[in-house]
Design a protein around this motif. Structure first.
Motif, PDB file in Angstrom:
ATOM      1  N   VAL A  87       0.845  -1.192   0.000  1.00  0.00           N
ATOM      2  CA  VAL A  87       0.000   0.000   0.000  1.00  0.00           C
ATOM      3  C   VAL A  87       0.882   1.245   0.000  1.00  0.00           C
ATOM      4  CG1 VAL A  87      -1.961  -1.065   1.194  1.00  0.00           C
ATOM      5  CG2 VAL A  87      -0.210   0.092   2.505  1.00  0.00           C
ATOM      6  N   ARG A  89       0.686   5.334   1.269  1.00  0.00           N
ATOM      7  CA  ARG A  89      -0.086   6.311   2.036  1.00  0.00           C
ATOM      8  C   ARG A  89       0.488   7.697   1.814  1.00  0.00           C
ATOM      9  NH1 ARG A  89       1.658   5.635   8.381  1.00  0.00           N
ATOM     10  NH2 ARG A  89       3.838   6.184   8.110  1.00  0.00           N
ATOM     11  N   TYR A 103      -4.842   6.095   1.587  1.00  0.00           N
ATOM     12  CA  TYR A 103      -4.163   4.806   1.497  1.00  0.00           C
ATOM     13  C   TYR A 103      -4.675   4.163   0.210  1.00  0.00           C
ATOM     14  CZ  TYR A 103      -2.521   4.867   6.336  1.00  0.00           C
ATOM     15  OH  TYR A 103      -1.884   5.181   7.505  1.00  0.00           O
TER      16      TYR A 103
END
Length: 166
Positions: A87, A89, A103
């Motif tokens: 991921v 962010r 995110y």
């Protein structure tokens, strides 16, 4: 954006069943979910067309990391660790001090940045609500079309019991 008031005595969807979810939280979860699934080029194009003159700074530069994805046996049973997912962010601050976060799955730093910028715009004045509603409708139609195509290929297996096996 259409916001429906959620009952405050209903348990939230978080880890703690005693938490309550208010309408603002539900609305933000919805638009952040839509933004996280939107391709970078779409976010970038809309930002340039609508908010290109907006001043902002990074509160947190886009960062790439991993999160543990959990599943449930049978969809509703006992939880188990499915695996890790990449991921990205990001956190941004608009010139008026409004902070936006995002995110997104994968390693696209620019997508995370634009998703955070749109989050900040939505928190400030909600002026991107029509854009997000259109994205949500497009995503829902694509999901429905995909489900229809998958359902067309469904095969039902059954067992025929014969009395000759005795």
């Amino acid at each position: 954006m259409t916001v429906q008031t959620a009952p405050t005595d209903r348990p939230g969807q978080g880890q703690n069943p005693n938490e309550t979810t208010d309408a603002a939280t539900v609305a933000r979860q919805r638009w952040m979910s839509v933004l996280a699934r939107t391709p970078r080029i779409t976010l970038e194009t809309q930002w340039s067309a609508q908010y290109g003159d907006e001043n902002w700074t990074h509160l947190r530069e886009p960062q790439i990391g991993m999160v543990m994805v959990r599943g449930r046996a049978g969809g509703a049973g006992q939880r188990f660790n499915l695996g890790e997912m990449t991921v990205t962010r990001c956190a941004v601050t608009l010139s008026d001090g409004t902070v936006g976060h995002s995110y997104v799955k994968g390693r696209d730093r620019v997508q995370a940045q634009y998703a955070a910028l749109f989050d900040a715009i939505m928190l400030r004045d909600g002026s991107a609500s029509n854009f997000i509603d259109d994205l949500a409708e497009t995503q829902a139609n694509a999901k429905r079309d995909h489900a229809r195509k998958v359902a067309a290929t469904k095969v039902d297996f059954f067992t025929l019991v014969r009395g000759e096996d005795e």
